[in-house]
Design an enzyme around this catalytic site. Structure first.
Site, PDB file in Angstrom:
ATOM      1  N   LYS A  12      -7.891  -4.775   4.570  1.00 37.34           N
ATOM      2  CA  LYS A  12      -6.594  -4.411   5.124  1.00 37.34           C
ATOM      3  C   LYS A  12      -5.557  -5.513   4.881  1.00 37.34           C
ATOM      4  O   LYS A  12      -4.425  -5.231   4.520  1.00 37.34           O
ATOM      5  CB  LYS A  12      -6.743  -4.103   6.618  1.00 37.34           C
ATOM      6  CG  LYS A  12      -7.647  -2.877   6.864  1.00 37.34           C
ATOM      7  CD  LYS A  12      -7.945  -2.683   8.329  1.00 37.34           C
ATOM      8  CE  LYS A  12      -8.753  -1.409   8.538  1.00 37.34           C
ATOM      9  NZ  LYS A  12     -10.102  -1.473   7.881  1.00 37.34           N
ATOM     10  N   LYS A  41      -6.566  -4.986  -3.327  1.00 37.41           N
ATOM     11  CA  LYS A  41      -7.278  -5.593  -2.200  1.00 37.41           C
ATOM     12  C   LYS A  41      -8.350  -4.642  -1.660  1.00 37.41           C
ATOM     13  O   LYS A  41      -8.112  -3.439  -1.533  1.00 37.41           O
ATOM     14  CB  LYS A  41      -6.292  -5.978  -1.093  1.00 37.41           C
ATOM     15  CG  LYS A  41      -5.481  -4.826  -0.511  1.00 37.41           C
ATOM     16  CD  LYS A  41      -4.402  -5.350   0.421  1.00 37.41           C
ATOM     17  CE  LYS A  41      -3.628  -4.235   1.101  1.00 37.41           C
ATOM     18  NZ  LYS A  41      -4.405  -3.499   2.114  1.00 37.41           N
ATOM     19  N   VAL A  64       3.067   0.219   4.301  1.00 31.81           N
ATOM     20  CA  VAL A  64       2.283   0.954   5.296  1.00 31.81           C
ATOM     21  C   VAL A  64       0.861   0.397   5.382  1.00 31.81           C
ATOM     22  O   VAL A  64       0.388  -0.252   4.454  1.00 31.81           O
ATOM     23  CB  VAL A  64       2.227   2.458   4.933  1.00 31.81           C
ATOM     24  CG1 VAL A  64       3.613   3.063   4.938  1.00 31.81           C
ATOM     25  CG2 VAL A  64       1.553   2.700   3.580  1.00 31.81           C
ATOM     26  N   THR A  65       0.215   0.663   6.516  1.00 31.73           N
ATOM     27  CA  THR A  65       0.839   1.094   7.748  1.00 31.73           C
ATOM     28  C   THR A  65       1.153  -0.146   8.572  1.00 31.73           C
ATOM     29  O   THR A  65       0.442  -1.139   8.483  1.00 31.73           O
ATOM     30  CB  THR A  65      -0.059   2.048   8.570  1.00 31.73           C
ATOM     31  OG1 THR A  65      -1.307   1.406   8.825  1.00 31.73           O
ATOM     32  CG2 THR A  65      -0.291   3.375   7.841  1.00 31.73           C
ATOM     33  N   GLU A 117      -4.651  -0.854  -1.581  1.00 31.23           N
ATOM     34  CA  GLU A 117      -5.979  -0.924  -0.979  1.00 31.23           C
ATOM     35  C   GLU A 117      -6.899   0.055  -1.691  1.00 31.23           C
ATOM     36  O   GLU A 117      -6.550   1.224  -1.893  1.00 31.23           O
ATOM     37  CB  GLU A 117      -5.934  -0.581   0.511  1.00 31.23           C
ATOM     38  CG  GLU A 117      -7.308  -0.678   1.165  1.00 31.23           C
ATOM     39  CD  GLU A 117      -7.315  -0.311   2.632  1.00 31.23           C
ATOM     40  OE1 GLU A 117      -8.422  -0.254   3.213  1.00 31.23           O
ATOM     41  OE2 GLU A 117      -6.227  -0.078   3.204  1.00 31.23           O
ATOM     42  N   CYS A 155      -2.396  -2.521   7.831  1.00 31.03           N
ATOM     43  CA  CYS A 155      -2.345  -3.414   6.663  1.00 31.03           C
ATOM     44  C   CYS A 155      -1.148  -4.357   6.679  1.00 31.03           C
ATOM     45  O   CYS A 155      -1.258  -5.504   6.252  1.00 31.03           O
ATOM     46  CB  CYS A 155      -2.384  -2.586   5.380  1.00 31.03           C
ATOM     47  SG  CYS A 155      -3.951  -1.714   5.156  1.00 31.03           S
ATOM     48  N   ASP A 206       0.787  -1.243   0.000  1.00 29.62           N
ATOM     49  CA  ASP A 206       0.000   0.000   0.000  1.00 29.62           C
ATOM     50  C   ASP A 206       0.819   1.293   0.000  1.00 29.62           C
ATOM     51  O   ASP A 206       0.420   2.281   0.658  1.00 29.62           O
ATOM     52  CB  ASP A 206      -0.955   0.014   1.186  1.00 29.62           C
ATOM     53  CG  ASP A 206      -1.954  -1.122   1.150  1.00 29.62           C
ATOM     54  OD1 ASP A 206      -1.927  -1.915   0.196  1.00 29.62           O
ATOM     55  OD2 ASP A 206      -2.764  -1.220   2.091  1.00 29.62           O
ATOM     56  N   GLN A 244       7.399 -13.349  21.870  1.00 33.66           N
ATOM     57  CA  GLN A 244       7.055 -14.740  22.142  1.00 33.66           C
ATOM     58  C   GLN A 244       7.736 -15.701  21.153  1.00 33.66           C
ATOM     59  O   GLN A 244       7.129 -16.626  20.629  1.00 33.66           O
ATOM     60  CB  GLN A 244       5.539 -14.940  22.104  1.00 33.66           C
ATOM     61  CG  GLN A 244       4.793 -14.136  23.163  1.00 33.66           C
ATOM     62  CD  GLN A 244       3.295 -14.373  23.127  1.00 33.66           C
ATOM     63  OE1 GLN A 244       2.859 -15.511  22.977  1.00 33.66           O
ATOM     64  NE2 GLN A 244       2.531 -13.298  23.271  1.00 33.66           N
TER      65      GLN A 244
END
Length: 222
Positions: free
Chosen positions: A134, A131, A159-160, A73, A164, A25, A204
């Site tokens: 997002k 698309k 971005v961002t 987008e 997205c 994007d 994690q």
């Protein structure tokens, strides 16, 4: 096998021939004055600032024959692919999707605002995924394209970061793609969101993927 040794949370190993660079994007609507992002009241300084970095990454990727995929987008002119809730929220913020702005109708395919910034213009043989949501996998052909090219690893930029980029990486993770997110090749409208989004990727033990700088990626190719 290439290796980004300094990636977080640990080294990112990837086969170059099975890796794609995904640039998410980088459109006028999010990175240029008068676009959707700025009309919503955001400071586009940060999203615009990563363009030179992505120019360099894109150049190197092309030199090494890495598959390049750009996403945009946007919605159909009749807004038939735009969820009513998304449309309503945009109007509440003062820049409704489909409304006329400085670069044409906001977030509508074919308008100037929908276009990728000139500095990152795709080459004729590069893939563009349009698309409506997002995430880049939602209601698109992205998964099929990646499978057709034998892609298993993704270098994710654009971005961002917290919207997205994050949505796409989470979708990719569920589909078993190994993702490396570029810390300086992604941006949010707020630096706090940027830091938090990157941390959520690699925490994690790399719950969604890996994080590294563009320079560390380029070094792994050289």
């Amino acid at each position: 096998m290439n290796n980004v040794e300094q990636a977080l949370p640990y080294s990112f190993h990837y086969p170059k021939e099975s890796t794609a660079l995904v640039i998410i994007d980088m459109q006028n609507d999010f990175c240029a004055a008068g676009g959707f992002g700025e009309m919503l009241g955001n400071d586009i300084t940060l999203t615009k600032s990563i363009i030179p970095t992505l120019q360099h990454v894109l150049e190197i990727a092309r030199q090494h024959g890495i598959l390049v995929i750009h996403t945009r987008e946007g919605h159909l002119p009749d807004l038939s692919d735009c969820p009513p809730s998304k449309l309503a929220r945009s109007r509440q913020q003062g820049a409704g999707i489909g409304d006329v702005g400085p670069m044409g109708r906001i977030l509508i395919r074919g308008e100037l605002g929908h276009s990728i910034v000139p500095e990152l213009t795709p080459m004729d043989d590069e893939i563009i995924i349009d698309k409506p949501g997002k995430g880049a996998f939602y209601k698109t052909e992205l998964d099929e394209v990646l499978q057709q090219h034998g892609i298993t690893h993704l270098i994710v930029s654009g971005v961002t970061t917290h919207v997205c980029v994050h949505s796409t990486v989470r979708e990719a993770n569920d589909r078993d793609y190994q993702c490396l997110v570029l810390s300086d090749g992604t941006a949010a409208f707020d630096s706090i969101d940027q830091v938090a989004a990157l941390r959520m990727i690699h925490q994690q033990g790399g719950i969604f993927g890996y994080v590294a700088s563009s320079e560390e990626l380029i070094q792994s190719l050289q």
